[in-house]
Design an enzyme around this catalytic site. Sequence first.
Site, PDB file in Angstrom:
ATOM      1  N   HIS A 166      44.668  36.794  34.825  1.00  0.00           N
ATOM      2  CA  HIS A 166      43.358  37.187  35.342  1.00  0.00           C
ATOM      3  C   HIS A 166      43.284  36.855  36.825  1.00  0.00           C
ATOM      4  O   HIS A 166      43.681  35.772  37.247  1.00  0.00           O
ATOM      5  CB  HIS A 166      42.247  36.463  34.581  1.00  0.00           C
ATOM      6  CG  HIS A 166      40.883  36.665  35.192  1.00  0.00           C
ATOM      7  ND1 HIS A 166      40.122  35.623  35.680  1.00  0.00           N
ATOM      8  CD2 HIS A 166      40.167  37.793  35.404  1.00  0.00           C
ATOM      9  CE1 HIS A 166      38.993  36.099  36.163  1.00  0.00           C
ATOM     10  NE2 HIS A 166      38.985  37.408  36.011  1.00  0.00           N
ATOM     11  N   SER A 167      42.786  37.811  37.608  1.00  0.00           N
ATOM     12  CA  SER A 167      42.587  37.593  39.037  1.00  0.00           C
ATOM     13  C   SER A 167      43.910  37.170  39.703  1.00  0.00           C
ATOM     14  O   SER A 167      44.929  37.836  39.533  1.00  0.00           O
ATOM     15  CB  SER A 167      41.477  36.554  39.245  1.00  0.00           C
ATOM     16  OG  SER A 167      41.143  36.428  40.603  1.00  0.00           O
ATOM     17  N   MET A 168      43.930  36.065  40.410  1.00  0.00           N
ATOM     18  CA  MET A 168      45.140  35.631  41.093  1.00  0.00           C
ATOM     19  C   MET A 168      46.232  35.203  40.114  1.00  0.00           C
ATOM     20  O   MET A 168      47.401  35.117  40.491  1.00  0.00           O
ATOM     21  CB  MET A 168      44.820  34.475  42.041  1.00  0.00           C
ATOM     22  CG  MET A 168      43.988  34.865  43.247  1.00  0.00           C
ATOM     23  SD  MET A 168      44.786  36.096  44.296  1.00  0.00           S
ATOM     24  CE  MET A 168      46.159  35.161  44.934  1.00  0.00           C
ATOM     25  N   SER A 195      43.328  41.785  39.180  1.00  0.00           N
ATOM     26  CA  SER A 195      44.227  41.039  40.075  1.00  0.00           C
ATOM     27  C   SER A 195      44.430  41.811  41.378  1.00  0.00           C
ATOM     28  O   SER A 195      44.820  42.990  41.341  1.00  0.00           O
ATOM     29  CB  SER A 195      45.588  40.811  39.393  1.00  0.00           C
ATOM     30  OG  SER A 195      45.438  40.041  38.223  1.00  0.00           O
TER      31      SER A 195
END
Length: 925
Positions: A166-168, A195
């Site tokens: 998730h995300s970074m 991401s």
Amino acid sequence: MRFSVFYGAALVLLVAGLRELLTGSEENRCSMTYMYEYPEYRRVTLSRRVSRLYPAYGLYLYGEGLYAQETRALKLSGAPVLFLPGNAGSYKQARSLGSVALRKAESLDGGVHLNVFTVDFNEELVALYGGSLRKQTLFLHECIKAVLRLYKGQERPPRSVVLVGHSMGGVVARALFTLPRFSPPLVSLILTQASPHLAPVLALDTHLLDFYSAVRERWVRHADSLANVTVLSVGGGYRDYQVRSGLTTLPCSPGDPNKLSLVATAVPRTWVSTDHLSIVWCKELVLATVRAFFDLIDPETNQFTDSVVRRMEVLHHHFIRHPVRMLEETPEAPLPLPDSPEAWNEVNALRLAYSAPKEGQAKYFLFALSSRRKAYSHFYCRSNNMEMSSWVYGCVQKTGSMCVRAVDLSRGTELLPPYKVLVLSLSDLSSVSHLVVAASNLNGKQFTVECEWQRQEAQTVSVSVPHVLSFGLTSSDVTVNSSGLLHTVELEHFHQVYQSFRITVTSHCKVQKDRMANVYRMKVPWFREDFLTTASVPSVTEISGMLHTSRPGNASSALLQLHTAPNCQYKVLVRTSFPRVMGQVLRFCGSQLPVYMAVTLLLACGGQLWSIARTGKPLEASQAVGWGLQPHKVGLPVYLLHLLLGCSQFQEAWSALGLPAMDALPPTGPDHSTLEGGPVDEWPRLLGPLLYLLGATLAFWGSGLLRHSLGLLSLAAAPLTRPSVAPDCGTLGRRRQALLFLVLSIVGGTSCGAVAIVSAFLIHLYRVVRLQMTERSLSHMLNLAPEKNHRGEKNGAGTGAALLSEGLLHQMRSDLQLHLSLSALFTLPIMLSAPSLLHWARNLRYSPRLDPDSLWPHTLPLLAAMVLLIDCSCHALSHSKLLRVVCHLPLPLCVAMVTFSPLHLYRVTYFLSAALVPLAVSCLL
């Protein structure tokens, strides 16, 4: 007053864009995922070496109820999935994925299940501070090896781990392959959620950009060695204002079939936009993910398949084009032919509308192709029977009125919210004599089937969209008299991200009767960011016409597909929505506003210096910031540089000087060309002055808020301190300045550079507060004794004291205005260094020093300037030999800042240092 009116109007513009960005998208239609039993996180013990190297991190196994008890000893037999949280994300976010996977496993036979692991990255702010990204990547490698070691005793242990980032966390997952000791077969599938693969959201330090550069280098220039790694990137859509979906595009070599990028609104059976956090727990998307994972498990080994073809087939099925039918079915599946000829009906009309009765019966419709090939190009069919089965066939052998041998054509079916749709091109059916539509309802289920022959070019119309600067005053419209079930409206010239429209579709039918729902689909040919809207008939439906990515190359413009009801009229009205245009500007370029704030405040300080050089006193701080908006002086040189860089000779000279590439635009398209600062259409010419205006607006009102806050603080502190009218009140002196710089340098070098910068800033604020208190005390002294001064003047006494007091008051007011401008300018490096400070504070129990520290020692000149400027006064500046030289520095530095800093925000601090150091020196000489 005039500045307040002007910047007030600009503030309204900014607020309108912010409102559209934050609340202008659809409401959150995600369903919440719930845990049916109490979630447990079993910590996985790592080696002493790993625990010593990464004391803040951890690895956990998710479990609930009986499953948590059975896995207490970490004796596992499922397929491993490893969840990676993102920026400030918690390892507990894996509970939605783990709980749904557990419920799915309980409904299946054969013991097939997933073991969901999750990594604790200590909720670090890695999207803003890149110093920990490398550390997280190394720890992830250790976690993968630790997870696979847990299966050593199994007969058929897993050889790879599926990563969900998730995300970074998704960026860290791809960064694994940059490690020299990492074995690529350990990870065969990566699924990322919101991401920012294309570029960081905010480039606040060099470590973040170096990390992205290394990942891009590995995945783009050495893509051949990663051809067997499958990556799926899912963006959240317009509700995610933290990571826009354009940044979730995977930068990879052209034509790589194993790398997929899409938006959640285009995922079948999901069709919702998610914000940055809800993409983790959105039930519709979690269900699609879990279904795909279980379909990827090899029934022979109960582990994830090693077949790249199978992985892509499953991902296409669940995330791109859901064909309704089961994956296990083969195209050669035999057609279940009925025994009685009464079940067969040959359709000679151009359109079929059939509603299955309550009584169960077998029903098949035959459509002859021979008489339709010349007049029509496509066959369109839809049904609201959502059963997972084949339903359209191509007859290759016909006896009488029945088809005795057929091939399945259902794999091209596409699932829409109210029904499934199949569009067949007649040019691909040369070996087929008839089309067969199965409409049997042996179970008594009622449904509707509608089919028709289509001539695609006759059912496609075009409309030219209004210009983005029409401000909604003009509109374009087209009327579609629906003679069929599918119409396409080509939105000519709609292919740039800064365009935003309010599209209204009005449907009207002469005959009122029950009809299947309409589906309006915004289709983008160059990226999977489709957006679907369901509407009844008749209705008035508004659609947001916006794009996540700009058109690469010469692709066609965006399309609006209308799945309509027959014999109805549809009017499509397209009007520019200026608030949404502002929302798009902030979505794509809002991260550049700090640069223009710095430009405005630096030019304001330059105006103060020119005023001191000419008149001996500075301008009012609010007036100086108001005059900081000078787009003709800043924008014109930048535009000329753009033109000159179009010449090859100038480019060679530019490169020979070792100058970096210009930061012109954020990345806006899947071709990634804009990462290097290349212009895209009229995007730069439109945005430059607008971003400058918005940045100046923030600087004007932000500096005003700072001035009023400091004024209130001085009022609150007045009873606590003894009033003073000394001109050197709040100053340090040369010796204490040197001692302070030495102490702050030691603090910055042994702990965190941001601590030193913030400490110097706070001391400077103390100086401003004392100036305000002194100025207020002097004003009160002169106002409270007018009679005494008047009598003294008659007697010839007291005149000198009065003049002295008034002169001191003017001096205090001048110094106050100068330091208020400096304080506003100092807030920018403080804001840019805040992530480093927060990261250091959160990890203080593990290490007293921030390593790596992107601010140290590069900010030593800035620190020295901030310490020296604490004692700076207008009197010292007015007598400085360097003042005239220093006055000329802000403008060229502002031009350089706009040229090199929009995509590298950390450079703002460097340019501010280059301006403040000469100013500090001029206070001494």
